[in-house]
Design a protein around this motif. Structure first.
Motif, PDB file in Angstrom:
ATOM      1  N   ILE A   1       0.832  -1.206   0.000  1.00  0.00           N
ATOM      2  CA  ILE A   1       0.000   0.000   0.000  1.00  0.00           C
ATOM      3  C   ILE A   1       0.862   1.249   0.000  1.00  0.00           C
ATOM      4  O   ILE A   1       0.374   2.334  -0.290  1.00  0.00           O
ATOM      5  CB  ILE A   1      -0.964   0.083   1.193  1.00  0.00           C
ATOM      6  CG1 ILE A   1      -0.230  -0.125   2.505  1.00  0.00           C
ATOM      7  CG2 ILE A   1      -2.095  -0.891   1.058  1.00  0.00           C
ATOM      8  CD1 ILE A   1      -1.120   0.119   3.699  1.00  0.00           C
ATOM      9  N   THR A   2       2.131   1.117   0.326  1.00  0.00           N
ATOM     10  CA  THR A   2       2.966   2.318   0.360  1.00  0.00           C
ATOM     11  C   THR A   2       3.368   2.775  -1.040  1.00  0.00           C
ATOM     12  O   THR A   2       3.941   3.847  -1.188  1.00  0.00           O
ATOM     13  CB  THR A   2       4.238   2.082   1.195  1.00  0.00           C
ATOM     14  OG1 THR A   2       4.836   0.868   0.766  1.00  0.00           O
ATOM     15  CG2 THR A   2       3.902   1.981   2.664  1.00  0.00           C
TER      16      THR A   2
ATOM     17  N   TYR B   1       2.710   4.426  -4.428  1.00  0.00           N
ATOM     18  CA  TYR B   1       1.740   5.449  -4.798  1.00  0.00           C
ATOM     19  C   TYR B   1       0.703   4.921  -5.776  1.00  0.00           C
ATOM     20  O   TYR B   1      -0.491   5.203  -5.648  1.00  0.00           O
ATOM     21  CB  TYR B   1       2.462   6.656  -5.403  1.00  0.00           C
ATOM     22  CG  TYR B   1       1.570   7.834  -5.609  1.00  0.00           C
ATOM     23  CD1 TYR B   1       1.146   8.600  -4.525  1.00  0.00           C
ATOM     24  CD2 TYR B   1       1.117   8.173  -6.881  1.00  0.00           C
ATOM     25  CE1 TYR B   1       0.312   9.673  -4.704  1.00  0.00           C
ATOM     26  CE2 TYR B   1       0.273   9.257  -7.070  1.00  0.00           C
ATOM     27  CZ  TYR B   1      -0.118  10.002  -5.977  1.00  0.00           C
ATOM     28  OH  TYR B   1      -0.957  11.056  -6.145  1.00  0.00           O
TER      29      TYR B   1
ATOM     30  N   SER C   1      -1.814   2.829  -3.748  1.00  0.00           N
ATOM     31  CA  SER C   1      -2.677   3.561  -2.821  1.00  0.00           C
ATOM     32  C   SER C   1      -3.664   4.424  -3.602  1.00  0.00           C
ATOM     33  O   SER C   1      -4.801   4.619  -3.174  1.00  0.00           O
ATOM     34  CB  SER C   1      -1.859   4.377  -1.818  1.00  0.00           C
ATOM     35  OG  SER C   1      -0.991   5.263  -2.471  1.00  0.00           O
ATOM     36  N   THR C   2      -3.242   4.882  -4.750  1.00  0.00           N
ATOM     37  CA  THR C   2      -4.166   5.657  -5.583  1.00  0.00           C
ATOM     38  C   THR C   2      -5.262   4.757  -6.151  1.00  0.00           C
ATOM     39  O   THR C   2      -6.443   5.122  -6.163  1.00  0.00           O
ATOM     40  CB  THR C   2      -3.404   6.338  -6.738  1.00  0.00           C
ATOM     41  OG1 THR C   2      -2.301   7.051  -6.209  1.00  0.00           O
ATOM     42  CG2 THR C   2      -4.318   7.298  -7.488  1.00  0.00           C
TER      43      THR C   2
ATOM     44  N   ILE D   1      -6.338   2.063  -4.803  1.00  0.00           N
ATOM     45  CA  ILE D   1      -7.209   1.733  -3.668  1.00  0.00           C
ATOM     46  C   ILE D   1      -8.205   2.851  -3.430  1.00  0.00           C
ATOM     47  O   ILE D   1      -9.389   2.611  -3.202  1.00  0.00           O
ATOM     48  CB  ILE D   1      -6.369   1.478  -2.400  1.00  0.00           C
ATOM     49  CG1 ILE D   1      -5.582   0.174  -2.538  1.00  0.00           C
ATOM     50  CG2 ILE D   1      -7.256   1.428  -1.165  1.00  0.00           C
ATOM     51  CD1 ILE D   1      -4.566  -0.051  -1.427  1.00  0.00           C
ATOM     52  N   SER D   2      -7.705   4.074  -3.496  1.00  0.00           N
ATOM     53  CA  SER D   2      -8.608   5.211  -3.316  1.00  0.00           C
ATOM     54  C   SER D   2      -9.745   5.168  -4.327  1.00  0.00           C
ATOM     55  O   SER D   2     -10.897   5.443  -3.996  1.00  0.00           O
ATOM     56  CB  SER D   2      -7.840   6.522  -3.469  1.00  0.00           C
ATOM     57  OG  SER D   2      -7.244   6.875  -2.253  1.00  0.00           O
TER      58      SER D   2
ATOM     59  N   ILE E   1      -8.547  -3.953   3.071  1.00  0.00           N
ATOM     60  CA  ILE E   1      -7.311  -3.870   2.299  1.00  0.00           C
ATOM     61  C   ILE E   1      -6.250  -4.782   2.897  1.00  0.00           C
ATOM     62  O   ILE E   1      -6.045  -4.789   4.100  1.00  0.00           O
ATOM     63  CB  ILE E   1      -6.792  -2.423   2.292  1.00  0.00           C
ATOM     64  CG1 ILE E   1      -7.867  -1.496   1.728  1.00  0.00           C
ATOM     65  CG2 ILE E   1      -5.508  -2.325   1.495  1.00  0.00           C
ATOM     66  CD1 ILE E   1      -7.633  -0.038   2.041  1.00  0.00           C
TER      67      ILE E   1
ATOM     68  N   THR F   1      -2.796   7.713   0.532  1.00  0.00           N
ATOM     69  CA  THR F   1      -1.764   7.938  -0.482  1.00  0.00           C
ATOM     70  C   THR F   1      -0.569   8.716   0.075  1.00  0.00           C
ATOM     71  O   THR F   1       0.430   8.843  -0.598  1.00  0.00           O
ATOM     72  CB  THR F   1      -2.339   8.700  -1.687  1.00  0.00           C
ATOM     73  OG1 THR F   1      -3.054   9.823  -1.219  1.00  0.00           O
ATOM     74  CG2 THR F   1      -3.273   7.809  -2.487  1.00  0.00           C
TER      75      THR F   1
ATOM     76  N   SER G   1       0.628   5.592   4.861  1.00  0.00           N
ATOM     77  CA  SER G   1       0.645   4.217   4.386  1.00  0.00           C
ATOM     78  C   SER G   1       1.724   3.421   5.116  1.00  0.00           C
ATOM     79  O   SER G   1       1.556   2.234   5.382  1.00  0.00           O
ATOM     80  CB  SER G   1       0.816   4.154   2.865  1.00  0.00           C
ATOM     81  OG  SER G   1       1.970   4.809   2.452  1.00  0.00           O
TER      82      SER G   1
ATOM     83  N   GLN H   1     -10.384   6.157   4.817  1.00  0.00           N
ATOM     84  CA  GLN H   1      -9.813   7.477   4.573  1.00  0.00           C
ATOM     85  C   GLN H   1     -10.832   8.549   4.927  1.00  0.00           C
ATOM     86  O   GLN H   1     -11.976   8.457   4.526  1.00  0.00           O
ATOM     87  CB  GLN H   1      -9.509   7.667   3.089  1.00  0.00           C
ATOM     88  CG  GLN H   1      -8.444   6.792   2.531  1.00  0.00           C
ATOM     89  CD  GLN H   1      -8.086   7.220   1.115  1.00  0.00           C
ATOM     90  OE1 GLN H   1      -7.403   8.207   0.927  1.00  0.00           O
ATOM     91  NE2 GLN H   1      -8.572   6.502   0.131  1.00  0.00           N
TER      92      GLN H   1
END
Lengths: 344, 344
Positions: free
Chosen positions: A74-75, A77, A80-81, A83-84, A99, B75, B80, B101
């Motif tokens: 998840i770290t 980018y 994580s994007t 996932i968003s 997650i 993000t 993260s 989030q």
DNA sequence: AATTATTGTACAATCGATTGTATTTTTTTT
DNA sequence: AAAAAAAATACAATCGATTGTACAATAATT
């Protein structure tokens, strides 16, 4: 302080002297309950701070309204994007997400899948671990009848819906761009080509060479590394020390490109005058280093959104037979920056 | 294809002609079941691909073995990384995590809390939204008897356990370092000082001025912005255009520092010769820009781990009365790089 | 007013696992 | 071999919400 038990529909029913089924229906706005009763129940529920027990509801209805996500890290980018994006769509449709990180380990990935299945998620969006060599754990999970879709990365041998980018095409474009700058020899830093995305990106490079009628034997060198700053740094250093000749580097992610650029600059090469450098994924950092690095923008959020939409669709479609597995390909975009622009 | 229902302990019990309670105990390795029976049951369970239904189990036992996490943005690298730390500890202790989030919105934060409570998480780790001005939604949640702990950011008015860094101290250190370089005037780009972390960092700066016996009136200017690249860029540009005098910038996060550095360089200032630039948080990017930016490393993973440990401890402690809320402060570390080192 | 249709509520089973109590079986003791 | 103790298993209630069916209350029809 006593252990406050939470309020249930039975508590509300008792207070109002009605049946709990009526309370349930009132709270769910079921037409079988009169408007008057609904109002009474809903008011009382608010007054008593009633909070539905999702566990009980999910158990009864056999659905959790939850989607599981498994990503390598998840770290990163990109993930994580993505996932968003998934989250956004999921919330819109009334779904929650859980997650998990596989840390690029097949073991952890298998464990994650198990956890998600035990939690009775309604579907799983998976971007498989680099190390995933066997597909048993995925196959087994698919037998359990809950859908598993791929996003970004996928496993060829597993037939299911996937949402990916046209890496091969944009990789070819990038390679063509580099060749068009009149380079002598291209150095490629790739990840494990067992991973779909790296495989495709490499194929894109070959496509470009073929289209240009160039000989890959003499004009291309390639090395497989762990695509991070340090390994790229080291790989470039070794090449330079061995006096390997090349005047462009195409790294299959931005971190490796940055590591390569640093290494080259430390050795006294000017970017882009002496060597061109390109990356992949358009990490925010890519445009902030000097010089800014040419890269490929992948629509991470859109990939996530689309994957979420597709799996939710699948979950909600009662007639599963009409749903074949499909592959959605999103466009990625070549972003040319200073690092690959030869000064005239 | 028929809808395969999943295997339950009742199915196993039926096949083996024993009671489901025995199956349950056998699977949970309960001493009330003979070793022989346990083996038979466990073998059969494996053979039938039994997968415990976590929902049912959680409903019955009134615990979910799940910890909820709420962060402003997954993000952001800091978060993260902290989440990774939380996950690691949680998994070790047999807990799962659900990540939400808030997008720095109070509304979303309240919704997230509600969702988590409905999912019957055993505890919540919260890094509150910038915009959190009222504390009602948090207070109400705390009444529900499930613990909510803060990490990194916190709300002063809410008394609960928190795991934070010594921002104020390290911020002071950084300010002292800048002052020691013999600067005329320090420009500070801060975030909303209603947020604990920014408040503390600003206080650290004042501490440094006081300790140095310097006048903040004449040697310090400060502006509150949204701490990202663009707003920092813009703020610096405005200052420069207005001919505001300063020769050091302390931005309260690295992105803002990078934006500031870019803006200054575009205006022709040399970093660090003309202006010093410092950030906060040690994002990976901070050391990759030119010149690398002085910053403060916050132990994100450790914060996450410790927060997870503390809340799991709290959850598992039967005698809650002995658990007071405490504040754990982790050391952050000043990382001095080229951007604040005046050449002699 | 009597009968039928409609609406609103109550009853009871269910989801799958857990757990206190009761019962049966086995082992130990006398 | 009978009685007591211990071990293993079965029974049944429970967690909280949902939902098909049954019943009661009201409204509509004749």
């Amino acid at each position: 302080m006593e252990n406050k038990k939470s309020v249930t529909i039975h508590d509300i029913a008792r207070v109002l002297q009605i049946d709990s089924s009526t309370v349930s229906r009132a709270l769910n706005n079921n037409p079988r309950v009169s408007a008057k009763t609904k109002k009474i129940v809903q008011d009382k529920a608010k007054e008593m701070h009633y909070r539905p027990n999702t566990l009980a509801s999910n158990l009864r209805t056999q659905k959790s309204n939850t989607i599981g996500i498994i990503v390598p890290h998840i770290t990163k980018y990109f993930f994580s994007t993505a996932i968003s994006g998934i989250e956004e769509e999921a919330h819109k449709a009334g779904y929650n997400v859980i997650i998990c990180q596989s840390k690029d380990s097949e073991d952890l990935e298998a464990k994650n899948i198990n956890t998600l299945l035990s939690s009775r998620v309604d579907g799983i969006l998976l971007s498989p671990a680099i190390k995933t060599s066997t597909i048993d754990h995925i196959q087994k999970a698919m037998e359990s009848n809950i859908p598993i879709f791929f996003f970004d990365r996928y496993i060829k041998e597993v037939s299911t819906t996937k949402v990916i980018t046209d890496d091969r095409i944009t990789s070819k474009e990038l390679a063509l761009h580099l060749l068009s700058q009149g380079i002598r020899k291209l150095a490629v830093l790739t990840g494990d080509t067992k991973v779909s995305i790296y495989d495709n990106r490499v194929k894109g490079i070959y496509d470009a060479f073929k289209e240009s009628g160039l000989n890959t034997e003499s004009k291309l060198i390639m090395q497989q590394i762990k695509l991070d700053i340090d390994e790229a740094h080291e790989a470039i250093n070794k090449w330079v020390e061995k006096k390997v000749d090349f005047d462009a580097v195409f790294a299959m992610n931005d971190m490796a490109a940055i590591g390569a650029q640093k290494a080259l600059q430390e050795k006294g090469f000017k970017i882009p005058e002496d060597v061109l450098v390109a990356g992949f994924s358009n990490e925010p950092i890519a445009k902030l280093v000097s010089p800014p690095i040419t890269t490929v923008h992948q629509p991470a959020a859109e990939i996530g959104k689309l994957a979420a939409k597709k799996i939710i669709n699948h979950i909600q479609e009662s007639d599963k037979s009409i749903l074949a597995s499909e592959t959605a390909v999103l466009d990625s975009e070549l972003i040319i920056r200073e690092s690959t622009l030869r000064k005239k």
